[in-house]
Design a protein around this motif. Structure first.
Motif, mmCIF file in Angstrom:
data_model
loop_
_atom_site.group_PDB
_atom_site.id
_atom_site.type_symbol
_atom_site.label_atom_id
_atom_site.label_comp_id
_atom_site.label_asym_id
_atom_site.label_seq_id
_atom_site.Cartn_x
_atom_site.Cartn_y
_atom_site.Cartn_z
ATOM 1 N N ALA A 141 2.298 -18.487 -50.364
ATOM 2 C CA ALA A 141 2.176 -16.844 -50.213
ATOM 3 C C ALA A 141 0.683 -16.736 -48.795
ATOM 4 C CB ALA A 141 1.487 -15.872 -51.445
ATOM 5 N N ALA A 142 0.578 -15.837 -48.257
ATOM 6 C CA ALA A 142 0.107 -15.034 -47.464
ATOM 7 C C ALA A 142 -1.384 -16.120 -47.752
ATOM 8 C CB ALA A 142 0.227 -13.544 -47.389
ATOM 9 N N ASP A 310 3.802 -14.587 -35.162
ATOM 10 C CA ASP A 310 2.638 -14.054 -35.876
ATOM 11 C C ASP A 310 2.777 -13.285 -36.584
ATOM 12 O OD1 ASP A 310 1.150 -14.931 -33.249
ATOM 13 O OD2 ASP A 310 1.897 -13.880 -31.729
ATOM 14 N N VAL A 311 2.564 -13.869 -38.109
ATOM 15 C CA VAL A 311 2.642 -12.741 -38.656
ATOM 16 C C VAL A 311 2.636 -14.092 -39.731
ATOM 17 C CG1 VAL A 311 5.148 -12.344 -37.915
ATOM 18 C CG2 VAL A 311 4.783 -14.060 -39.503
ATOM 19 N N PRO A 312 1.828 -12.876 -41.266
ATOM 20 C CA PRO A 312 1.560 -13.573 -42.654
ATOM 21 C C PRO A 312 2.061 -14.587 -43.225
ATOM 22 C CG PRO A 312 1.312 -11.295 -42.670
ATOM 23 C CD PRO A 312 1.919 -11.464 -41.173
ATOM 24 N N VAL A 313 2.496 -15.921 -43.547
ATOM 25 C CA VAL A 313 3.029 -16.792 -44.663
ATOM 26 C C VAL A 313 3.722 -15.844 -45.608
ATOM 27 C CG1 VAL A 313 3.380 -19.329 -44.948
ATOM 28 C CG2 VAL A 313 1.664 -18.461 -43.302
ATOM 29 N N GLN A 321 10.328 -20.442 -44.214
ATOM 30 C CA GLN A 321 10.349 -21.726 -43.319
ATOM 31 C C GLN A 321 10.769 -21.076 -42.090
ATOM 32 O OE1 GLN A 321 11.192 -25.345 -43.726
ATOM 33 N NE2 GLN A 321 9.199 -24.875 -45.721
ATOM 34 N N ARG A 322 11.029 -20.213 -41.518
ATOM 35 C CA ARG A 322 11.703 -19.476 -40.750
ATOM 36 C C ARG A 322 10.517 -19.033 -40.370
ATOM 37 N NH1 ARG A 322 13.695 -14.871 -38.409
ATOM 38 N NH2 ARG A 322 12.929 -14.303 -35.757
ATOM 39 N N VAL A 323 8.942 -19.090 -39.888
ATOM 40 C CA VAL A 323 7.684 -19.013 -40.081
ATOM 41 C C VAL A 323 7.461 -20.011 -39.061
ATOM 42 C CG1 VAL A 323 5.372 -17.992 -40.122
ATOM 43 C CG2 VAL A 323 7.535 -16.678 -40.753
#
Length: 340
Positions: A141-142, A310-313, A321-323
């Motif tokens: 998580a983020a 450019d987003v939190p995980v 997996q997309r990030v």
């Protein structure tokens, strides 16, 4: 007369096998070597005596509680306390467990540890190592999946190492502890269970020196941390198509060995930089900018950056997996630069 008997054939000696060690244990071996050679080296942090992740497991039995100390769950407190300890002559090695926890102690790290030697004109040495597991580990998580190295690269006064192999993990740990400056040592979470050749004796890997993990002629791929084995895997795959990929591992992000990267790009004429961090202000962005600024004339195509969105995980596995960076992202970037 007796017949001479033939001497029995000597059995071939078995080849000595390379000693294989887990990444996390290689880190511990480097730490053990430093503690054995210098009694001022001490380890502290949350749960270091039991060591959930494993880099300090067993040290308290060898060196005792005065040198292996559990701390309260207060990163700001013990990160700051180590500044005073180092100034007084101790060599603290601080286990922060998770890379995101640097955010909790940024004043102590960035305003105190990173600045005091400079502001005292070298009168105060701060031989501190802050090490932590970092990056995504699978639905962490983020708040437990950060790779803060791009932000820390911007803090003047810190050295930052990020090994990708067990061999480098052991050697860089010993070098970091011997250094008179504060060093951030980042262990990519997903590499902790990987194995590799590690000599039994103590040795060092120099801080500030990159390593060419694979030679190639068509494109340079600079990969950081856990992206190094991914880049090597892609390089092996593309070799079957006649594409020769050179893979460079900086190993140290501050100071960055730009000379080795430039020498590689001068040979290949193309550059891809892979970074497990967000694209904006990433280490990849800094490396690309430095190469373009310094050696624009040797480039045959626009460099490519491969990094996170450019987003939190995210927590959920499909979105995570997309990030994150995968083999397909690296391959696509290589093919893009070769097509131009």
């Amino acid at each position: 007369m007796t017949q001479a008997t033939a001497a029995p054939a000597q059995a071939a000696k078995p080849q000595a096998q390379e000693r294989q060690v887990y990444f996390i244990n290689a880190m511990k071996e480097g730490l053990q070597a430093a503690m054995r050679e210098d009694e001022t080296v001490m380890v502290l942090g949350e749960d270091v005596q039991r060591s959930v992740i494993g880099a300090t497991r067993g040290l308290v039995e060898e060196f005792g509680e005065p040198r292996v100390r559990n701390t309260p769950i207060s990163e700001a407190t013990f990160v700051g306390a180590c500044v005073g300890a180092a100034a007084a002559g101790v060599r603290p090695v601080v286990d922060l467990m998770v890379g995101s926890f640097f955010y909790v102690a940024m004043d102590q790290l960035a305003n105190q540890a990173a600045k005091l030697r400079y502001m005292s004109g070298g009168q105060v040495e701060l031989p501190i190592v802050y090490f932590t597991a970092t990056g995504p580990s699978g639905s962490g998580a983020a708040q437990h999946s950060e790779n803060p190295h791009p932000m820390l690269m911007n803090v003047a006064g810190l050295k930052i190492v990020m090994p990708s192999t067990p061999y480098d993990a052991k050697g860089l740990m010993l070098s970091a502890i011997r250094d008179p400056n504060p060093v951030v040592y980042l262990q990519d979470f997903v590499l902790g269970g990987t194995k590799g050749h590690v000599p039994e004796e103590a040795y060092t890997v120099p801080i500030g020196v990159a390593d060419v993990k694979r030679r190639g002629t068509d494109v340079t791929v600079v990969a950081i941390g856990a992206t190094v084995p991914r880049a090597l895997r892609v390089a092996r795959k593309l070799e079957g198509e006649g594409i020769s990929v050179e893979v460079v591992d900086p190993r140290t992000l501050a100071p960055l060995d730009l000379d080795t990267i430039l020498e590689s790009v001068a040979r290949t004429g193309r550059l891809v930089v892979v970074d497990s961090a967000r694209l904006t202000c990433s280490a990849a962005s800094e490396i690309v900018a430095s190469v373009v600024e310094t050696a624009y004339d040797v480039l045959n195509a626009a460099p490519q950056r491969v990094a996170w969105e450019d987003v939190p995980v995210p927590f959920t596995p499909p979105l995570e997996q997309r990030v994150l960076v995968d083999d397909d992202d690296i391959e696509r970037a290589i093919r893009t630069t070769l097509a131009n």
